[in-house]
Scaffold this motif. Structure first.
Motif, PDB file in Angstrom:
ATOM      1  N   ALA A  31      88.787  66.373 -13.766  1.00 23.63           N
ATOM      2  CA  ALA A  31      89.622  66.537 -14.960  1.00 23.63           C
ATOM      3  C   ALA A  31      88.999  65.721 -16.084  1.00 23.63           C
ATOM      4  N   PHE A  32      89.035  66.293 -17.268  1.00 27.91           N
ATOM      5  CA  PHE A  32      88.448  65.649 -18.436  1.00 27.91           C
ATOM      6  C   PHE A  32      89.539  65.210 -19.403  1.00 27.91           C
ATOM      7  N   SER A  33      89.278  64.154 -20.112  1.00 30.92           N
ATOM      8  CA  SER A  33      90.255  63.631 -21.069  1.00 30.92           C
ATOM      9  C   SER A  33      90.147  64.281 -22.439  1.00 30.92           C
ATOM     10  N   ASN A  34      89.132  65.132 -22.622  1.00 33.73           N
ATOM     11  CA  ASN A  34      88.977  65.789 -23.919  1.00 33.73           C
ATOM     12  C   ASN A  34      88.385  67.186 -23.750  1.00 33.73           C
ATOM     13  N   GLN A  35      88.688  68.044 -24.694  1.00 35.08           N
ATOM     14  CA  GLN A  35      88.259  69.440 -24.608  1.00 35.08           C
ATOM     15  C   GLN A  35      86.737  69.589 -24.738  1.00 35.08           C
ATOM     16  N   GLN A  36      86.104  68.741 -25.511  1.00 33.56           N
ATOM     17  CA  GLN A  36      84.654  68.828 -25.709  1.00 33.56           C
ATOM     18  C   GLN A  36      83.906  68.654 -24.382  1.00 33.56           C
ATOM     19  N   SER A  37      84.299  67.686 -23.584  1.00 37.72           N
ATOM     20  CA  SER A  37      83.662  67.462 -22.285  1.00 37.72           C
ATOM     21  C   SER A  37      83.935  68.622 -21.334  1.00 37.72           C
ATOM     22  N   TYR A  38      85.173  69.110 -21.341  1.00 37.34           N
ATOM     23  CA  TYR A  38      85.565  70.244 -20.508  1.00 37.34           C
ATOM     24  C   TYR A  38      84.730  71.479 -20.836  1.00 37.34           C
ATOM     25  N   ILE A  39      84.622  71.794 -22.119  1.00 34.85           N
ATOM     26  CA  ILE A  39      83.848  72.957 -22.566  1.00 34.85           C
ATOM     27  C   ILE A  39      82.378  72.798 -22.182  1.00 34.85           C
ATOM     28  N   ALA A  40      81.825  71.612 -22.356  1.00 35.26           N
ATOM     29  CA  ALA A  40      80.422  71.368 -21.998  1.00 35.26           C
ATOM     30  C   ALA A  40      80.201  71.594 -20.510  1.00 35.26           C
ATOM     31  N   ALA A  41      81.125  71.133 -19.684  1.00 38.09           N
ATOM     32  CA  ALA A  41      80.984  71.275 -18.231  1.00 38.09           C
ATOM     33  C   ALA A  41      81.065  72.733 -17.788  1.00 38.09           C
ATOM     34  N   PHE A  86      92.682  85.219 -16.398  1.00 41.50           N
ATOM     35  CA  PHE A  86      92.272  84.080 -17.219  1.00 41.50           C
ATOM     36  C   PHE A  86      90.878  84.377 -17.733  1.00 41.50           C
ATOM     37  N   CYS A  87      90.695  84.312 -19.021  1.00 42.94           N
ATOM     38  CA  CYS A  87      89.378  84.542 -19.612  1.00 42.94           C
ATOM     39  C   CYS A  87      88.644  83.205 -19.684  1.00 42.94           C
ATOM     40  N   ALA A  88      87.556  83.089 -18.943  1.00 44.36           N
ATOM     41  CA  ALA A  88      86.811  81.831 -18.863  1.00 44.36           C
ATOM     42  C   ALA A  88      85.720  81.714 -19.918  1.00 44.36           C
ATOM     43  N   ASN A  89      85.616  82.689 -20.790  1.00 41.17           N
ATOM     44  CA  ASN A  89      84.658  82.591 -21.882  1.00 41.17           C
ATOM     45  C   ASN A  89      85.093  81.441 -22.785  1.00 41.17           C
ATOM     46  N   VAL A  90      84.170  80.551 -23.125  1.00 42.71           N
ATOM     47  CA  VAL A  90      84.535  79.356 -23.895  1.00 42.71           C
ATOM     48  C   VAL A  90      85.092  79.675 -25.283  1.00 42.71           C
ATOM     49  N   THR A  91      84.898  80.876 -25.768  1.00 47.70           N
ATOM     50  CA  THR A  91      85.495  81.250 -27.048  1.00 47.70           C
ATOM     51  C   THR A  91      86.933  81.733 -26.869  1.00 47.70           C
ATOM     52  N   CYS A  92      87.386  81.858 -25.626  1.00 49.56           N
ATOM     53  CA  CYS A  92      88.714  82.400 -25.348  1.00 49.56           C
ATOM     54  C   CYS A  92      89.586  81.385 -24.599  1.00 49.56           C
ATOM     55  N   LEU A  93      89.327  81.185 -23.307  1.00 47.05           N
ATOM     56  CA  LEU A  93      90.083  80.251 -22.455  1.00 47.05           C
ATOM     57  C   LEU A  93      91.590  80.478 -22.542  1.00 47.05           C
ATOM     58  N   GLN A  94      91.996  81.741 -22.374  1.00 46.68           N
ATOM     59  CA  GLN A  94      93.401  82.107 -22.466  1.00 46.68           C
ATOM     60  C   GLN A  94      93.842  82.855 -21.213  1.00 46.68           C
ATOM     61  N   GLY A 109      83.007  93.232 -28.832  1.00 46.42           N
ATOM     62  CA  GLY A 109      82.560  91.861 -28.645  1.00 46.42           C
ATOM     63  C   GLY A 109      83.316  91.104 -27.579  1.00 46.42           C
ATOM     64  N   ARG A 110      84.382  91.666 -27.025  1.00 43.79           N
ATOM     65  CA  ARG A 110      85.165  90.960 -26.016  1.00 43.79           C
ATOM     66  C   ARG A 110      85.068  91.615 -24.640  1.00 43.79           C
ATOM     67  N   SER A 111      84.530  92.808 -24.559  1.00 46.63           N
ATOM     68  CA  SER A 111      84.567  93.558 -23.301  1.00 46.63           C
ATOM     69  C   SER A 111      83.746  92.912 -22.187  1.00 46.63           C
TER      70      SER A 111
END
Length: 116
Positions: A31-41, A86-94, A109-111
């Protein structure tokens, strides 16, 4: 320590074990304390873990929750059921219900966006 050194912001790391045998299952959680680290991982997709004689390449995937409503419609288009996509694309994450998944990810662009 390795994940923190690579991406920073690690606030928890654990190895999943069998509750009866207390033996590792071959998976772990960070688990990460910030979104930047999470996205990088999760953007790295794979990480080489080296410690002593251990040298292992592991896949990094986002942890997906089972009890999430659709981030697009908040359950209004699927009768309040939990979102199965769950969309794991870093531009989505929804999280998405079937209706919203089809509607959002059929757009240009999303397909090609992956999901779990």
């Amino acid at each position: 320590m390795i994940m923190d050194r690579l991406y920073g912001g690690v606030c928890y790391a654990g190895i999943d074990t069998d509750p009866e045998l207390k033996y590792p299952k071959g998976a772990g959680r960070v688990a990460f304390s910030n979104q930047q680290s999470y996205i990088a991982a999760i953007s790295a997709r794979f990480v080489q873990l080296q410690h002593g004689e251990i040298d292992k390449r592991v896949e990094v995937k986002p942890y997906v929750l089972d009890d999430q409503l659709c981030d697009e419609c908040q359950g209004t288009r699927c009768g309040g059921k939990f979102a199965p996509f769950f969309c794991a694309n870093v531009t989505c994450l929804q999280y998405y219900c079937e209706y919203c998944w089809a509607a959002i990810h059929s757009r240009a662009g999303r397909s090609s966006t992956s999901h779990w």
